[in-house]
Design a protein around this motif. Structure first.
Motif, PDB file in Angstrom:
ATOM      1  N   MET A 291       8.061 -11.192  11.025  1.00 23.95           N
ATOM      2  CA  MET A 291       7.923 -10.219   9.078  1.00 23.95           C
ATOM      3  C   MET A 291       8.233  -8.896   9.389  1.00 23.95           C
ATOM      4  O   MET A 291       6.727  -8.586  10.479  1.00 23.95           O
ATOM      5  N   ALA A 292       8.726  -8.418   9.184  1.00 20.20           N
ATOM      6  CA  ALA A 292       8.850  -7.242   9.179  1.00 20.20           C
ATOM      7  C   ALA A 292       8.509  -6.706   7.469  1.00 20.20           C
ATOM      8  O   ALA A 292       8.952  -7.198   6.743  1.00 20.20           O
ATOM      9  N   ILE A 293       7.339  -5.872   6.922  1.00 24.18           N
ATOM     10  CA  ILE A 293       7.125  -5.883   5.644  1.00 24.18           C
ATOM     11  C   ILE A 293       7.687  -4.245   4.975  1.00 24.18           C
ATOM     12  O   ILE A 293       6.679  -2.965   5.636  1.00 24.18           O
ATOM     13  N   TYR A 294       8.375  -4.224   3.737  1.00 21.55           N
ATOM     14  CA  TYR A 294       8.398  -2.948   3.621  1.00 21.55           C
ATOM     15  C   TYR A 294       7.221  -2.919   3.079  1.00 21.55           C
ATOM     16  O   TYR A 294       7.410  -3.641   1.242  1.00 21.55           O
ATOM     17  N   TYR A 295       6.650  -1.268   2.403  1.00 18.77           N
ATOM     18  CA  TYR A 295       6.136  -0.952   1.693  1.00 18.77           C
ATOM     19  C   TYR A 295       5.654   0.103   0.694  1.00 18.77           C
ATOM     20  O   TYR A 295       5.949   0.816   1.531  1.00 18.77           O
ATOM     21  N   GLY A 296       5.277   0.514  -0.350  1.00 21.11           N
ATOM     22  CA  GLY A 296       4.844   1.790  -0.784  1.00 21.11           C
ATOM     23  C   GLY A 296       3.749   2.390  -0.503  1.00 21.11           C
ATOM     24  O   GLY A 296       3.307   1.165  -1.255  1.00 21.11           O
ATOM     25  N   CYS A 297       4.072   3.599  -0.204  1.00 18.20           N
ATOM     26  CA  CYS A 297       2.749   4.433  -0.161  1.00 18.20           C
ATOM     27  C   CYS A 297       1.931   5.677  -1.042  1.00 18.20           C
ATOM     28  O   CYS A 297       3.241   6.321  -1.051  1.00 18.20           O
ATOM     29  N   ALA A 298       1.244   5.054  -1.504  1.00 21.98           N
ATOM     30  CA  ALA A 298       1.303   6.483  -2.735  1.00 21.98           C
ATOM     31  C   ALA A 298       1.846   6.253  -3.285  1.00 21.98           C
ATOM     32  O   ALA A 298       1.562   7.467  -3.777  1.00 21.98           O
ATOM     33  N   ASP A 299       2.776   5.576  -3.458  1.00 20.57           N
ATOM     34  CA  ASP A 299       3.806   6.047  -5.010  1.00 20.57           C
ATOM     35  C   ASP A 299       4.622   6.935  -4.152  1.00 20.57           C
ATOM     36  O   ASP A 299       4.813   7.690  -5.152  1.00 20.57           O
ATOM     37  N   THR A 300       5.162   7.256  -3.523  1.00 19.22           N
ATOM     38  CA  THR A 300       5.404   8.775  -2.412  1.00 19.22           C
ATOM     39  C   THR A 300       6.879   8.339  -1.156  1.00 19.22           C
ATOM     40  O   THR A 300       8.151   9.205  -1.323  1.00 19.22           O
ATOM     41  N   VAL A 301       5.781   7.472  -0.269  1.00 17.33           N
ATOM     42  CA  VAL A 301       6.983   7.265   0.627  1.00 17.33           C
ATOM     43  C   VAL A 301       7.180   6.086   1.003  1.00 17.33           C
ATOM     44  O   VAL A 301       5.572   5.188   0.469  1.00 17.33           O
ATOM     45  N   THR A 302       8.176   5.582   1.267  1.00 17.28           N
ATOM     46  CA  THR A 302       7.885   3.937   2.151  1.00 17.28           C
ATOM     47  C   THR A 302       7.771   3.419   3.678  1.00 17.28           C
ATOM     48  O   THR A 302       8.081   4.647   4.361  1.00 17.28           O
ATOM     49  N   SER A 303       7.113   2.652   4.004  1.00 14.89           N
ATOM     50  CA  SER A 303       6.654   2.040   5.334  1.00 14.89           C
ATOM     51  C   SER A 303       6.644   1.324   5.677  1.00 14.89           C
ATOM     52  O   SER A 303       7.004   0.268   5.060  1.00 14.89           O
ATOM     53  N   LEU A 304       6.458   1.267   6.541  1.00 14.34           N
ATOM     54  CA  LEU A 304       6.782  -0.833   7.234  1.00 14.34           C
ATOM     55  C   LEU A 304       5.230  -1.334   8.016  1.00 14.34           C
ATOM     56  O   LEU A 304       4.448  -0.495   8.756  1.00 14.34           O
ATOM     57  N   ALA A 305       5.061  -2.366   7.736  1.00 12.23           N
ATOM     58  CA  ALA A 305       3.778  -3.272   8.712  1.00 12.23           C
ATOM     59  C   ALA A 305       4.866  -4.276   8.867  1.00 12.23           C
ATOM     60  O   ALA A 305       6.129  -4.737   8.740  1.00 12.23           O
ATOM     61  N   PHE A 306       3.514  -5.101  10.035  1.00 12.79           N
ATOM     62  CA  PHE A 306       3.988  -6.654  11.233  1.00 12.79           C
ATOM     63  C   PHE A 306       3.410  -7.037  10.924  1.00 12.79           C
ATOM     64  O   PHE A 306       2.418  -6.556  10.638  1.00 12.79           O
ATOM     65  N   GLY A 307       3.669  -8.249  11.105  1.00  9.76           N
ATOM     66  CA  GLY A 307       2.667  -9.373  11.435  1.00  9.76           C
ATOM     67  C   GLY A 307       3.881 -11.104  11.331  1.00  9.76           C
ATOM     68  O   GLY A 307       4.994 -10.945  11.538  1.00  9.76           O
ATOM     69  N   TYR A 308       2.848 -11.821  11.628  1.00 14.17           N
ATOM     70  CA  TYR A 308       3.636 -13.171  12.452  1.00 14.17           C
ATOM     71  C   TYR A 308       3.697 -14.124  11.078  1.00 14.17           C
ATOM     72  O   TYR A 308       2.294 -14.524  10.194  1.00 14.17           O
TER      73      TYR A 308
END
Length: 322
Positions: A291-308
Motif C-alpha cells: 500500500m502506498a499512502i498519499y498524505y498532506g503535511c502541515a497543510d503545505t506539501v504532499t508526501s508518501l508513506a508505505f505499508g502492507y
C-alpha cells in the motif's frame, strides 16, 4: 497494480508504516501560482495515474487541479484549476473546494470534496478523463467535511462516510455513514465512531475523519482515518486504522489505539498549519499487499508513506480499543 510506488522498509524502521525517503514528493510551489499543494487524491488511470489536487493559490484561495503521473511520484499538475460542468447555476457557483477524494465506481471516477455552499458541505462530481468534470448535487446540508465514498455499492446503493462539523475550525467530530440510490438523495445515516477518550488514545480524542477510500479485505473494510489531539500548542493531526464490517460498514470491528503515523519530520511539523499528517488517498496491490499512502503535511506539501495491508490489519486487531 504491481507498478504502484514502493520503497522497501528501512532496516531500522520500527513502525508499521514508513515514509518515503525522498519526501515530500510534491513541493508547495509546483505551480506558478501555488502557495501549497496537499490533502490530495490519486487513482490508477490508463498506464499511469491521475489525481485531483488541493492547490491553494497565492491569493490563498482553495482550488482543485487535475494532475497526471507515469509513476505516482513525479506529477504534472495542470496550471488551470478544474472547471466543473453543472446544470444548476446555484449549485455550480464556485466558492471554494478542498481535501478531495477520488474513486472508480462502475464506469466512471467520482470525486468528492469539501465544497463551499453557505458553509462547507460535500461536493460531488464525476469524470471519465480528468479533463471534464460533471458536478452533481451536494451530498449533504452544511456543515460537513471528509466525504469518502466506498469503491462499490452496498445494499445496492452508493455509500459514503462523512464528518458533520460546523462553519469554523471544528473542535469536534464523529464519522457517520450514509447511502444513496443515485448520488443525489442521501439517507440511511448511521453513526460509525466517535473520538476516543483522552486517557485511551489521546491522538484521536478531539475529532476524527475518514481518510482514503476504504479497501475491501476478507476481514472487513480497512479504513485509514485522521485523528486530532488538542495540544497546548494547537491541533495535532495523526492517522490510524480501523476495520469496518463489509456489509454493514457503520459497525466497527476493530480500531487502532496507537497511531500509524504522526507529525515528526520537519516537513510535517513546519508549514502553514504545523503538526499535520493528513491521508487522502492510497494505491494498493492485492497480489503483494503493498500500500502506498498519499498524505498532506502541515497543510503545505504532499508526501508518501508505505505499508502492507495484512500488517496494518494485524496491527489494528492487536491494538483494538473497542
Amino acid at each position: 497494480m504491481s507498478f504502484i510506488p514502493w520503497e522497501n522498509k528501512p532496516a531500522n524502521e520500527k513502525g508499521i508504516v514508513w515514509r518515503y525517503s525522498a519526501n515530500p514528493i510534491i513541493p508547495r510551489d509546483a505551480l506558478s501560482t501555488s502557495n501549497s499543494i496537499f490533502n490530495s487524491a490519486v487513482v490508477p488511470f490508463g498506464k499511469g495515474f491521475a489525481g485531483v489536487f488541493r492547490c491553494d493559490d497565492t491569493n490563498r484561495r482553495m482550488r482543485l487541479h487535475a494532475g497526471f503521473s507515469d509513476d505516482g511520484i513525479r506529477w504534472n499538475i495542470e496550471e488551470d484549476d478544474i472547471r466543473l460542468v453543472c446544470e444548476d447555476a446555484e449549485t455550480g457557483e464556485w466558492v471554494y473546494g478542498y481535501d478531495p477524494r477520488v474513486v472508480w465506481i462502475d464506469d466512471r471516477y467520482y470525486v468528492t470534496w469539501c465544497n463551499g455552499y453557505h458553509g462547507p458541505t460535500i461536493g460531488c462530481a464525476w469524470t471519465t478523463d480528468f479533463k471534464v468534470f460533471h458536478q452533481l448535487e451536494n451530498a449533504f446540508l452544511p456543515f460537513n467535511r471528509n466525504g469518502v465514498l466506498f469503491p462499490r455499492k452496498i445494499n445496492g446503493n452508493f455509500a459514503m462516510l462523512s464528518r458533520p462539523s460546523d462553519n469554523g475550525h471544528t473542535p469536534f467530530g464523529d464519522i457517520f455513514y450514509s447511502e444513496s440510490p443515485d448520488m443525489e438523495f442521501w439517507g440511511r445515516h448511521r453513526h460509525v465512531m466517535s473520538p476516543a477518550k483522552f486517557e485511551l488514545s489521546a491522538w484521536q480524542c478531539t475529532k476524527i475523519g475518514a481518510g482514503p477510500i476504504p479497501i475491501e479485505t476478507p476481514e472487513g473494510w480497512l479504513l485509514l482515518y485522521h485523528g486530532v489531539l488538542a495540544s497546548c500548542n494547537g491541533f495535532v493531526y495523526s492517522f490510524g486504522s480501523a476495520l469496518l464490517d463489509r456489509e454493514q460498514p457503520w459497525k466497527v470491528l476493530a480500531r487502532s489505539g496507537p497511531y500509524l503515523l504522526s507529525p515528526q519530520k520537519d516537513y510535517e511539523c513546519t508549514g502553514d498549519v504545523p503538526n499535520v499528517t493528513f491521508p487522502c488517498a492510497t494505491l494498493h496491490d492485492p497480489d503483494t499487499g503493498r500500500m502506498a499512502i498519499y498524505y498532506g503535511c502541515a497543510d503545505t506539501v504532499t508526501s508518501l508513506a508505505f505499508g502492507y495491508i495484512d500488517e496494518i490489519i494485524a496491527f489494528t486487531k492487536k491494538n483494538n480499543i473497542i
